[in-house]
Design a protein around this motif. Sequence first.
Motif, mmCIF file in Angstrom:
data_model
loop_
_atom_site.group_PDB
_atom_site.id
_atom_site.type_symbol
_atom_site.label_atom_id
_atom_site.label_comp_id
_atom_site.label_asym_id
_atom_site.label_seq_id
_atom_site.Cartn_x
_atom_site.Cartn_y
_atom_site.Cartn_z
ATOM 1 N N ILE A 222 8.228 30.357 64.109
ATOM 2 C CA ILE A 222 6.777 30.371 64.307
ATOM 3 C C ILE A 222 6.171 28.983 64.083
ATOM 4 N N ALA A 223 6.663 28.266 63.069
ATOM 5 C CA ALA A 223 6.114 26.942 62.766
ATOM 6 C C ALA A 223 6.267 26.000 63.958
ATOM 7 N N ALA A 224 7.430 26.044 64.605
ATOM 8 C CA ALA A 224 7.657 25.181 65.759
ATOM 9 C C ALA A 224 6.731 25.544 66.906
ATOM 10 N N ARG A 225 6.572 26.845 67.153
ATOM 11 C CA ARG A 225 5.713 27.269 68.265
ATOM 12 C C ARG A 225 4.272 26.840 68.045
ATOM 13 N N VAL A 226 3.752 27.031 66.842
ATOM 14 C CA VAL A 226 2.365 26.681 66.561
ATOM 15 C C VAL A 226 2.136 25.180 66.741
ATOM 16 N N VAL A 227 3.036 24.373 66.170
ATOM 17 C CA VAL A 227 2.868 22.918 66.247
ATOM 18 C C VAL A 227 2.990 22.436 67.690
ATOM 19 N N GLU A 228 4.001 22.897 68.398
ATOM 20 C CA GLU A 228 4.231 22.426 69.767
ATOM 21 C C GLU A 228 3.087 22.813 70.696
ATOM 22 N N LYS A 234 7.940 19.322 66.843
ATOM 23 C CA LYS A 234 8.625 20.411 66.160
ATOM 24 C C LYS A 234 9.084 19.961 64.772
ATOM 25 N N PRO A 235 8.752 20.724 63.727
ATOM 26 C CA PRO A 235 9.142 20.332 62.369
ATOM 27 C C PRO A 235 10.614 20.610 62.101
ATOM 28 N N ALA A 236 11.177 19.875 61.148
ATOM 29 C CA ALA A 236 12.559 20.119 60.748
ATOM 30 C C ALA A 236 12.664 21.456 60.029
ATOM 31 N N ASP A 237 13.869 22.008 59.998
ATOM 32 C CA ASP A 237 14.088 23.268 59.303
ATOM 33 C C ASP A 237 13.992 23.046 57.794
ATOM 34 N N PRO A 238 13.578 24.067 57.040
ATOM 35 C CA PRO A 238 13.546 23.940 55.569
ATOM 36 C C PRO A 238 14.930 23.628 55.019
ATOM 37 N N THR A 239 14.982 22.819 53.981
ATOM 38 C CA THR A 239 16.270 22.425 53.411
ATOM 39 C C THR A 239 16.745 23.399 52.327
ATOM 40 N N VAL A 240 15.816 24.166 51.751
ATOM 41 C CA VAL A 240 16.159 25.145 50.715
ATOM 42 C C VAL A 240 15.833 26.536 51.246
ATOM 43 N N ARG A 241 16.830 27.428 51.243
ATOM 44 C CA ARG A 241 16.667 28.741 51.882
ATOM 45 C C ARG A 241 15.547 29.566 51.267
ATOM 46 N N ASP A 242 15.355 29.477 49.962
ATOM 47 C CA ASP A 242 14.291 30.247 49.328
ATOM 48 C C ASP A 242 13.227 29.334 48.714
ATOM 49 N N GLY A 243 13.121 28.120 49.257
ATOM 50 C CA GLY A 243 12.085 27.192 48.810
ATOM 51 C C GLY A 243 10.720 27.596 49.327
ATOM 52 N N ALA A 244 9.692 26.891 48.862
ATOM 53 C CA ALA A 244 8.313 27.239 49.207
ATOM 54 C C ALA A 244 8.063 27.177 50.712
ATOM 55 N N ASP A 245 8.617 26.139 51.373
ATOM 56 C CA ASP A 245 8.424 26.005 52.818
ATOM 57 C C ASP A 245 9.084 27.149 53.570
#
Length: 392
Positions: A222-228, A234-245
């Motif tokens: 969803i983040a990529a679709r909204v930004v594009e 397109k934003p990079a993928d989150p680096t931590v699976r359960d991080g805030a992002d």
Amino acid sequence: MHYKHIISYVLNRFRLLLWGLVCLSGIVLAQPPRGPLVVSPQVNADKTVTFRYLAPAAKEVRLSAQFEKAPVPMTKGDQGIWSVTVGPVKPDIYPYSFQVDGVTVMDPANVAFFPNERFKASLVDVPGDTPLVHAMRNVPHGSVNYEYYPALEGTTGSLLVYTPPGYDQNPTKKYPVFYLISGTTDTEETFFKVGRTNLILDNLIAEGKTKPMIIIMPYGNIAARVVEQKGGTKPADPTVRDGADAVKRANDFATDLVSHVIPYVEKSYRTLNNRDNRAIGGFSRGGGQTLRTAFGNMDKFAWVCSYSSYLSPTEMDKSFPQIGSNADNTNKQLKLLWVSVGSDDFLYKGTVEFMDYLKARKVSYKSLITDGGHTWMNVKKYVAETTPLLFQ
């Protein structure tokens, strides 16, 4: 005057003919050279597979395939065609690509490809002696439709919709719905083109093993679709699976699914609109989105399938404490909680820890641990194992 008109007419026709020949020659010259015919991949009777790639100027070409532990050198032959025969290969569908002087490329001789945001691989289908569950068989087939819907933050969302055999022939029948979400960097097409979910369902329905259902395959990023769609990158993928992002993106997906996708689907298709007739499942990131969406919307889904994914005990206690603290109520609400993973999957440890968390709190679930890793070969198994359990 009569002869002058004739001469003028002939000259004009000659000019038009000459101009046509010039234009035609330009079109011909604009076409890329075809070169020699390259057949690739070629699946042989003994389950070996021959791959070929045309690259006369290349110094090195190697095959990279999911059924090989390391890239395999290819040999240059006549007309600059590189080739290699490998196997025999265990029947299944596998992604592969070529490494041409260090550059990874798809197979230009093959129309089957792996839809993905980050890499582009081709697909080879090695058939079984007995047709596999995802094979094209002589059975009634459903349909797959591409759809667009009004989505989060004023964007336009995309999804694929599988309707079962007979959907168009019986305009009064309504169906349960399975929302099925692909993994990180996958697109809404991946469960269709790689997972062959439509063929799996066609075959299982024909055998009487699975209840006819509608399957919705949304885009998970969803983040990529909204930004594009708003002109960004397109934003990079989150680096931590359960991080805030990662959690925020998962929550945005849940909001989009519950507030936009489900209303669109239930308005556009003949669906049974209650929690007992809604299932949700996903692979990898899609599995995390599945668990967060389901646990945060227990009034919407009664069937939950997590493929090669998990939520950490920390996140469970923080965000969804009611799941473990009131197991009796959870078990009454969920008709199925499924967790599956491969023994070589890089998410195996976390997934087993998630199952241990559920077990310690007496939350009922079904599980399946298979051989292999974080692959779509395993995902097809999980879909084939879980869909017969849904809506029964």
